[in-house]
Every structure is written in C-alpha cells, then in structure tokens.
Scaffold this active site. Structure first.
Site, PDB file in Angstrom:
ATOM      1  N   ASN A   1       0.860  -1.180   0.000  1.00 14.46           N
ATOM      2  CA  ASN A   1       0.000   0.000   0.000  1.00 14.46           C
ATOM      3  C   ASN A   1       0.897   1.231   0.000  1.00 14.46           C
ATOM      4  O   ASN A   1       1.461   1.587   1.027  1.00 14.46           O
ATOM      5  CB  ASN A   1      -0.898  -0.045   1.254  1.00 14.46           C
ATOM      6  CG  ASN A   1      -1.753   1.196   1.394  1.00 14.46           C
ATOM      7  OD1 ASN A   1      -1.829   2.022   0.486  1.00 14.46           O
ATOM      8  ND2 ASN A   1      -2.396   1.335   2.545  1.00 14.46           N
TER       9      ASN A   1
ATOM     10  N   LYS B   1       0.088   4.251  -0.298  1.00 15.56           N
ATOM     11  CA  LYS B   1      -0.587   5.437   0.266  1.00 15.56           C
ATOM     12  C   LYS B   1      -0.327   6.643  -0.656  1.00 15.56           C
ATOM     13  O   LYS B   1      -0.310   6.467  -1.869  1.00 15.56           O
ATOM     14  CB  LYS B   1      -0.142   5.668   1.698  1.00 15.56           C
ATOM     15  CG  LYS B   1      -0.258   4.369   2.531  1.00 15.56           C
ATOM     16  CD  LYS B   1      -0.133   4.576   3.990  1.00 15.56           C
ATOM     17  CE  LYS B   1      -0.256   3.222   4.694  1.00 15.56           C
ATOM     18  NZ  LYS B   1      -0.270   3.323   6.133  1.00 15.56           N
TER      19      LYS B   1
ATOM     20  N   HIS C   1      -9.618   0.965   4.570  1.00 18.60           N
ATOM     21  CA  HIS C   1      -8.349   1.184   5.274  1.00 18.60           C
ATOM     22  C   HIS C   1      -8.585   2.128   6.455  1.00 18.60           C
ATOM     23  O   HIS C   1      -9.417   3.035   6.379  1.00 18.60           O
ATOM     24  CB  HIS C   1      -7.311   1.769   4.309  1.00 18.60           C
ATOM     25  CG  HIS C   1      -5.948   1.810   4.928  1.00 18.60           C
ATOM     26  ND1 HIS C   1      -5.553   2.819   5.772  1.00 18.60           N
ATOM     27  CD2 HIS C   1      -4.919   0.928   4.875  1.00 18.60           C
ATOM     28  CE1 HIS C   1      -4.316   2.564   6.196  1.00 18.60           C
ATOM     29  NE2 HIS C   1      -3.916   1.418   5.661  1.00 18.60           N
TER      30      HIS C   1
ATOM     31  N   GLU D   1      -7.037   4.585   7.529  1.00 17.94           N
ATOM     32  CA  GLU D   1      -6.899   6.020   7.238  1.00 17.94           C
ATOM     33  C   GLU D   1      -8.155   6.565   6.550  1.00 17.94           C
ATOM     34  O   GLU D   1      -8.542   7.714   6.759  1.00 17.94           O
ATOM     35  CB  GLU D   1      -5.628   6.248   6.392  1.00 17.94           C
ATOM     36  CG  GLU D   1      -4.381   6.092   7.258  1.00 17.94           C
ATOM     37  CD  GLU D   1      -3.176   5.506   6.543  1.00 17.94           C
ATOM     38  OE1 GLU D   1      -3.095   5.559   5.303  1.00 17.94           O
ATOM     39  OE2 GLU D   1      -2.289   4.972   7.254  1.00 17.94           O
TER      40      GLU D   1
ATOM     41  N   GLU E   1      -5.607  -5.067  10.363  1.00 19.53           N
ATOM     42  CA  GLU E   1      -4.593  -4.042  10.605  1.00 19.53           C
ATOM     43  C   GLU E   1      -4.934  -3.269  11.874  1.00 19.53           C
ATOM     44  O   GLU E   1      -5.733  -2.328  11.831  1.00 19.53           O
ATOM     45  CB  GLU E   1      -4.547  -3.066   9.431  1.00 19.53           C
ATOM     46  CG  GLU E   1      -4.239  -3.699   8.091  1.00 19.53           C
ATOM     47  CD  GLU E   1      -3.687  -2.683   7.111  1.00 19.53           C
ATOM     48  OE1 GLU E   1      -2.514  -2.754   6.787  1.00 19.53           O
ATOM     49  OE2 GLU E   1      -4.450  -1.787   6.703  1.00 19.53           O
TER      50      GLU E   1
ATOM     51  N   GLY F   1       2.019   2.279  10.722  1.00 18.81           N
ATOM     52  CA  GLY F   1       2.935   3.410  10.584  1.00 18.81           C
ATOM     53  C   GLY F   1       3.613   3.830  11.878  1.00 18.81           C
ATOM     54  O   GLY F   1       4.201   4.911  11.947  1.00 18.81           O
TER      55      GLY F   1
ATOM     56  N   SER G   1       3.168  -2.048  10.394  1.00 21.20           N
ATOM     57  CA  SER G   1       4.612  -2.059  10.684  1.00 21.20           C
ATOM     58  C   SER G   1       5.300  -3.376  10.338  1.00 21.20           C
ATOM     59  O   SER G   1       6.226  -3.806  11.024  1.00 21.20           O
ATOM     60  CB  SER G   1       4.869  -1.666  12.149  1.00 21.20           C
ATOM     61  OG  SER G   1       4.426  -0.345  12.389  1.00 21.20           O
TER      62      SER G   1
HETATM   63  P1  PGA Z   1       2.591   0.320   7.648  1.00 18.19           P
HETATM   64  O1  PGA Z   1       1.153   0.491   6.991  1.00 18.19           O
HETATM   65  O2  PGA Z   1       3.191  -0.945   7.082  1.00 18.19           O
HETATM   66  O3  PGA Z   1       3.352   1.544   7.227  1.00 18.19           O
HETATM   67  O4  PGA Z   1       2.400   0.225   9.128  1.00 18.19           O
HETATM   68  C1  PGA Z   1       0.309  -0.622   6.773  1.00 18.19           C
HETATM   69  C2  PGA Z   1      -0.977  -0.179   6.116  1.00 18.19           C
HETATM   70  O5  PGA Z   1      -1.465   0.915   6.437  1.00 18.19           O
HETATM   71  O6  PGA Z   1      -1.535  -0.897   5.268  1.00 18.19           O
END
Ligand code: PGA
Length: 251
Positions: A10, A12, A95, A97, A167, A173, A213
């Site tokens: 992803n 983003k 997601h 976000e 997640e 993140g 992460s």
């Molecule tokens: P990250 O994000 O690996 O940077 O923690 C995962 C995601 O949001 O799909």
C-alpha cells in the site's frame, strides 16, 4: 485447504514523483519473487495506469479506494466500473486512514465492497481496532462489527474475491508491530467468527492478512503463524525490503 500467500503493498500518498515511482517498479521488475506468493501493489490513483503498463505481469495492481456508484456527479471519486475498464483487478477498501481521516463507516465500506465485487473487482477489505479499543478488550467486537456490515449484504460467491486485512490501528505506521501471538489470536478468532457468521468453507478458504509495521525482519516469524496468510505493507513497500517480505514464506 491451502491458502495462497498474499502480499500487498500500500503506497498510500507516495511517492511524490513519477521518477521515484518508476524506481520502485524497477526494483520489483528486477527482483526474484516467490512464484507462490500473490503480489498486489496499490499506488496512488494517478499512477494506476502507468504502473499497470510498467510492472511485470505477475504483479497485480490495486486502487486504494473507490466509490460505490458507477458514474456521475461525484467530484474526486473513482468508480469500480472505471477501475474495471482500466484493467485494475483489485481495490483496497476500509483502510483505517479512510475510516479515521475521511470518516468512512462500516456501512459505507460494505456498500463499496458490494459495488466493487458486483463490478468484477477483488477487494482487500481492511479491519482493525484502535489502541483504546484493544486496551478495553474490544478488539474482537470491533473487527466483527466491521466485517458484519458486509456479511449482512454478502453472497456466498463473494468470498473468493475478498482478502481480509487485519490491521490494528495502533500498529499502522508506528513501528509497533503486533506480536506474532497477538496477530495469530485475532486472525484465528476472526476465522472462527466467519465460520459461524458465513460458513465453515469460507472461514477455511478466505485469506486473512496482517498489516501494521511489517518489515523484512518481522515478516518471517509472522508468516509462520497458521492463520496469517500474508501481509498488507505500507512504509516498507516503498523500500527494497518489500521484496524480502514478498519472499517471507520461502526464506
Ligand atoms: P505500515 O502500513 O506498514 O506503514 O504500518 C500498513 C498499512 O497501512 O496498510
């Protein structure tokens, strides 16, 4: 039942130049990738068509979001029909976000999932609890509520087009990865929930991937958990170590 290992990247709202995007694709195109892993990358919508044209055919492409209407006056949105027409096979929906920053609730995510599948797309459906929810013992209730919104409007044949991404919001993140035991526990409970809420067959066959992460160094141990069928990778999907995560099952 063997579930094919799945690794999603992803991107983003990254990267910020076409040159950097090309460099990311070059790394993937030149790497040795485990042929047994299904690999899907989700670039920003602006780059979907160039990425489709540039990336090796074994790597599939996903949009990071879509709307539920096929067309019309919905400024700023992309429709499942447009994605389908462009040759994009997957879309990431729900997601965290999108849920937290753009106020998408589970009913909307379910409606989008319905529309995407009806249009012939496959969906990476994201769920997960916040730190506060975990600390108050609500993890499973939250995950089930998020899934239930779609289960209520699902058909049996939908599930072969769905990958569930668990997640935990506190792990996204933050560098604070769930332990293999924490992730395995939620994946197993989610599979058990699907067995009663949908069917045993679906619970056995649907892939549940972990996100939050994930790095080259923690992916191996996570991939050994019986109910972890792969990863959704954010930050590390922008780095060469993404290749090692794709190959985690083989390494
Ligand atoms: P990250 O994000 O690996 O940077 O923690 C995962 C995601 O949001 O799909």
């Amino acid at each position: 039942m063997t579930r094919q290992f799945f690794v999603g990247g992803n991107f983003k709202m990254n990267p910020t130049s076409r040159e950097a995007k090309k460099a990311l694709i070059k790394v993937l195109n030149e790497a040795t990738l485990d042929p047994n892993t299904e690999v899907v990358i989700a670039p920003p919508s602006l780059y979907l068509i160039p990425v489709l044209e540039q990336v090796r055919k074994e790597v599939k492409v996903a949009a990071q979001n879509c709307y539920f209407k096929p067309n019309g006056a919905f400024t700023g949105e992309l429709s499942p029909a447009q994605l389908k027409d462009a040759g994009v096979p997957y879309v990431v929906l729900g997601h965290s976000e999108r849920r937290s920053l753009f106020h998408e609730d589970s009913a909307l995510v379910a409606q989008k999932t319905r529309a995407a599948i009806d249009t012939g797309l496959s969906v990476i459906l994201c769920v997960g609890e916040t730190l506060q929810e975990r600390e108050s013992g609500k993890t499973q209730a939250v995950v089930e509520e998020q899934l239930k919104a779609f289960i209520d409007i699902s058909k049996p044949e939908d599930w072969s087009k769905i990958v569930i991404a668990y997640e935990p919001v506190w792990a996204i993140g933050t560098g604070k990865v769930a332990t293999p035991a924490q992730a395995q526990e939620t994946h197993a409970l989610t599979r058990a929930f699907l067995a009663t809420a949908v069917s045993k067959e679906v619970a056995e066959s649907v892939r549940i991937i972990y996100g939050g992460s994930v790095t080259a160094s923690n992916s191996k141990e996570l991939s050994n958990q019986p109910d972890i069928d792969g990863f959704l990778v954010g930050g590390a999907s922008l780095k060469p170590e993404f290749v090692d995560i794709i190959n985690a099952k083989k390494a």
